[in-house]
Design an enzyme around this catalytic site. Structure first.
Site, short mmCIF file in Angstrom:
data_model
loop_
_atom_site.label_atom_id
_atom_site.label_comp_id
_atom_site.label_asym_id
_atom_site.label_seq_id
_atom_site.Cartn_x
_atom_site.Cartn_y
_atom_site.Cartn_z
N HIS A 108 -28.13 63.22 13.56
CA HIS A 108 -28.22 61.77 13.37
C HIS A 108 -26.82 61.24 13.04
O HIS A 108 -25.92 61.41 13.85
CB HIS A 108 -29.26 61.49 12.28
CG HIS A 108 -29.62 60.05 12.06
ND1 HIS A 108 -29.36 59.05 12.95
CD2 HIS A 108 -30.25 59.46 11.00
CE1 HIS A 108 -29.81 57.90 12.48
NE2 HIS A 108 -30.35 58.11 11.28
N HIS A 122 -29.69 61.10 23.40
CA HIS A 122 -30.30 60.15 22.46
C HIS A 122 -31.80 60.15 22.70
O HIS A 122 -32.26 60.25 23.83
CB HIS A 122 -29.75 58.73 22.69
CG HIS A 122 -29.98 57.82 21.54
ND1 HIS A 122 -31.15 57.15 21.35
CD2 HIS A 122 -29.18 57.49 20.50
CE1 HIS A 122 -31.07 56.43 20.25
NE2 HIS A 122 -29.88 56.61 19.70
N ASP A 132 -21.73 57.87 18.68
CA ASP A 132 -20.90 58.79 17.89
C ASP A 132 -19.79 59.45 18.69
O ASP A 132 -18.89 60.05 18.12
CB ASP A 132 -21.80 59.88 17.29
CG ASP A 132 -22.76 59.28 16.29
OD1 ASP A 132 -23.98 59.37 16.50
OD2 ASP A 132 -22.26 58.66 15.32
C1 SDX Z 1 -27.60 58.79 16.32
O1 SDX Z 1 -32.29 57.30 16.73
C2 SDX Z 1 -31.22 56.58 16.72
O2 SDX Z 1 -31.21 55.43 17.06
C3 SDX Z 1 -29.98 57.31 16.19
C4 SDX Z 1 -28.66 56.54 16.26
C5 SDX Z 1 -28.66 55.35 15.34
O3 SDX Z 1 -27.88 54.42 15.59
O4 SDX Z 1 -29.38 55.38 14.31
O5 SDX Z 1 -28.42 56.11 17.59
C6 SDX Z 1 -27.49 57.43 15.81
O6 SDX Z 1 -28.15 59.60 15.62
C7 SDX Z 1 -27.12 59.11 17.71
C8 SDX Z 1 -27.42 60.59 18.12
C9 SDX Z 1 -26.35 61.45 17.46
N1 SDX Z 1 -26.67 62.90 17.64
C10 SDX Z 1 -25.93 63.65 18.48
O7 SDX Z 1 -25.05 63.22 19.23
C11 SDX Z 1 -26.27 65.14 18.41
C12 SDX Z 1 -26.36 65.70 19.83
N2 SDX Z 1 -27.58 65.12 20.47
C13 SDX Z 1 -28.78 65.91 20.45
O8 SDX Z 1 -28.95 66.67 19.29
C14 SDX Z 1 -30.01 65.13 20.93
O9 SDX Z 1 -29.65 64.49 22.08
C15 SDX Z 1 -30.67 64.13 20.00
C16 SDX Z 1 -31.05 64.74 18.69
C17 SDX Z 1 -29.79 62.96 19.77
C18 SDX Z 1 -31.96 63.66 20.70
O10 SDX Z 1 -32.78 64.76 20.79
P1 SDX Z 1 -34.27 64.62 21.38
O11 SDX Z 1 -34.59 63.22 21.77
O12 SDX Z 1 -35.21 65.32 20.46
O13 SDX Z 1 -34.16 65.35 22.74
P2 SDX Z 1 -34.32 66.90 22.96
O14 SDX Z 1 -33.63 67.63 21.86
O15 SDX Z 1 -35.76 67.17 23.21
O16 SDX Z 1 -33.46 67.11 24.28
C19 SDX Z 1 -34.06 66.94 25.56
C20 SDX Z 1 -33.34 67.95 26.46
C21 SDX Z 1 -33.40 69.38 25.93
O17 SDX Z 1 -33.28 70.26 27.04
P3 SDX Z 1 -34.69 70.87 27.67
O18 SDX Z 1 -35.40 71.56 26.52
O19 SDX Z 1 -35.45 69.68 28.21
O20 SDX Z 1 -34.21 71.83 28.74
O21 SDX Z 1 -31.94 67.63 26.52
C22 SDX Z 1 -31.18 68.67 25.95
C23 SDX Z 1 -32.13 69.50 25.11
O22 SDX Z 1 -31.68 70.85 25.02
N3 SDX Z 1 -30.15 68.04 25.12
C24 SDX Z 1 -28.88 68.44 25.08
C25 SDX Z 1 -28.25 67.53 24.20
N4 SDX Z 1 -29.15 66.64 23.77
C26 SDX Z 1 -30.33 66.96 24.33
N5 SDX Z 1 -28.22 69.47 25.65
C27 SDX Z 1 -26.88 69.59 25.36
N6 SDX Z 1 -26.20 68.73 24.53
C28 SDX Z 1 -26.86 67.70 23.93
N7 SDX Z 1 -26.20 66.87 23.11
#
Ligand code: SDX
Length: 446
Positions: free
Chosen positions: A283, A324, A382
């Site tokens: 997050h 996201h 971010d």
């Molecule tokens: C913020 O919610 C908000 O609004 C948050 C925010 C705010 O203003 O409050 O916008 C701020 O928190 C932005 C997000 C910051 N976090 C990151 O940048 C961390 C990296 N991102 C990931 O951890 C992830 O994308 C999340 C946590 C942000 C979202 O995760 P989800 O929605 O639970 O999606 P998921 O983990 O189920 O991913 C879906 C697929 C998966 O692959 P498959 O299992 O389908 O094969 O996408 C892949 C994931 O492995 N994936 C990524 C990835 N993010 C998702 N693969 C590589 N790198 C990534 N960053």
């Protein structure tokens, strides 16, 4: 099976309730009649099925991570993840970032309208007046070790604000709710500056009334002495960074504030809970994690290998600042953040910053890679904020503290929206998969 009453020509065409509400019908084995659930219509975005009555049918819904669950209704912020749209009280973030400023956005989030010139002046004067913190809080920060993580300190200091602002606080009174919101918006940058200076071994610097919000944050954070020069380009960039983080509907930390606030707890302590939630690398901690990730990658030459690691299910490495839960398109804040990043680096003469070059290369490769395209993974807010904050001289461990300062108006606007109307304590249920009932076994028989 759920039916929203469309395409079921062979069924009754009664798809609306007596009051004209559209209905969804849920057919459950063992329940002889379909369960009729009202469909609620939004002003923008997805319709929702009101499942509140399901518990009367002896059934729960199951949605870990709340992927498909609307936990509340709200008028504050709207996100269209597919279109990459972000509106605050209907105003697009791009227009606000270009034409407004952080305190005006705070007013908009709290009151639902843009202030007149007089209203804006009164709000700014109120926030200026409320910036100070007690000597007790100033002394409290000195009890932490030099290396204590700033987010832990911010959580504690905000809890201390709760302790100091509890006696006589009546959250059923609108005047008390608004005063709480104004105080939190005013004091958060003071706590942030206090936290940073503690880590640097520097004394607390009282806020200056002649400086605006972002200028005062830079002054109380970085000034070594009275004649500290504030760079207007950097001050404007800081103000815009606060704006880009101000609110984002029901993200994890805002939902935490709402759930904590739903017990009727002290609002400052509900915000402290939000800070704790924001700290996580998935997050708000992602901006710090982006810089740590770029340091780990080390060179543009290693990017391809790390992109492969990010795609490897068995490798925990992910590209921080990418992906996201809601945005399946470019995060509109990321575009503004990228522009701000370029402005700051150019102003500071570091636009060839190796971190920026690595980030731009990483972004290009990822956006062209089938894995990211297929999963609709784009840079989020971010991705560029960390590089910008590093250029401004803010240490990595302080990045999420900046996010905290920016997000405070969003958190407290959602708390105030919830407690200003009748509300219920949040109490989710569960899918229990533990042991069925069994008798206790005395110690001498085990
Ligand atoms: C913020 O919610 C908000 O609004 C948050 C925010 C705010 O203003 O409050 O916008 C701020 O928190 C932005 C997000 C910051 N976090 C990151 O940048 C961390 C990296 N991102 C990931 O951890 C992830 O994308 C999340 C946590 C942000 C979202 O995760 P989800 O929605 O639970 O999606 P998921 O983990 O189920 O991913 C879906 C697929 C998966 O692959 P498959 O299992 O389908 O094969 O996408 C892949 C994931 O492995 N994936 C990524 C990835 N993010 C998702 N693969 C590589 N790198 C990534 N960053």
């Amino acid at each position: 099976m759920a039916d929203t009453g469309e395409g079921m020509g062979d069924e009754s065409d009664d798809t609306t309730g007596a009051d004209g509400t559209r209905l969804a019908r849920l057919y459950v084995n063992g329940i002889d009649r379909p369960i009729e659930l009202p469909i609620l219509t939004p002003s923008l975005g997805q319709e929702v099925i009101d499942i509140g009555s399901l518990t009367n049918q002896g059934i729960f819904t199951y949605d870990p991570g709340f992927v498909s669950t609307a936990a509340c209704d709200s008028n504050i912020t709207y996100i269209d993840g597919d279109a990459g749209t972000l509106l605050h009280r209907g105003y697009p973030i791009e227009q606000l970032a270009e034409q407004s400023d952080f305190l005006e956005l705070c007013y908009l989030l709290l009151h639902g309208v843009l202030p007149s010139a007089d209203e804006k002046a009164v709000f700014e004067a109120t926030v200026t007046r409320e910036r100070g913190v007690t000597e007790g809080i100033q002394a409290m920060v000195g009890q932490f070790s030099r290396g204590a993580h700033p987010m832990g300190i911010m959580t504690a200091l905000t809890g201390a604000l709760a302790a100091e602002n509890h006696e006589g606080l009546d959250i059923t009174e609108e005047a008390h709710r608004l005063k709480t919101a104004e105080r939190l918006i005013a004091k958060m940058p003071t706590l942030a500056a206090l936290t940073y200076r503690h880590g640097q071994g520097k004394p607390y610097l009282p806020p200056r009334d002649d400086l605006n919000y972002a200028e005062n944050f830079l002054y109380t954070t970085f000034a070594g002495d009275e004649n500290y020069e504030i760079n207007p380009v950097i001050a404007h960039a800081m103000d815009r960074i606060f704006m880009l983080h101000a609110d984002h509907e029901q993200n994890a930390s805002t939902s935490t504030v709402r759930l904590a606030g739903s017990t009727g707890t002290n609002p400052y302590s509900a915000i402290a809970a939000g800070i704790a939630a924001l700290w996580g690398p998935s997050h708000g901690g992602a901006n710090e994690a982006v810089l740590n990730m770029l340091a780990e990658i080390g060179s543009v030459d290693n990017i391809d290998a790390f992109v492969e690691k990010a795609k490897d299910k068995d490798d925990p490495f992910r590209i921080m600042g990418f992906g996201h839960r809601v945005y399946k398109n470019y995060d509109p804040r990321a575009k503004v953040m990228q522009q701000t990043c370029h402005e700051v680096l150019a102003e500071l003469g570091v636009d060839r910053d190796p971190m920026l070059q690595m980030a731009q290369r990483l972004e290009k490769i990822a956006l062209e890679d089938e894995y990211f395209i297929e999963r609709r993974l784009y840079p989020n807010v971010d991705f560029y904020s960390g590089i910008t904050l590093k250029a401004v001289g803010i240490p990595t461990e302080m990045f999420t503290v900046i996010f905290t300062t920016g997000r405070t108006p969003g958190w407290i606007a959602h708390w105030r929206e919830m407690v200003s109307e009748p509300y219920k304590i949040g109490r989710p249920r569960q899918l229990y998969r533990g042991r069925t009932a069994r008798d206790y076994v005395p110690l001498d028989q085990r």
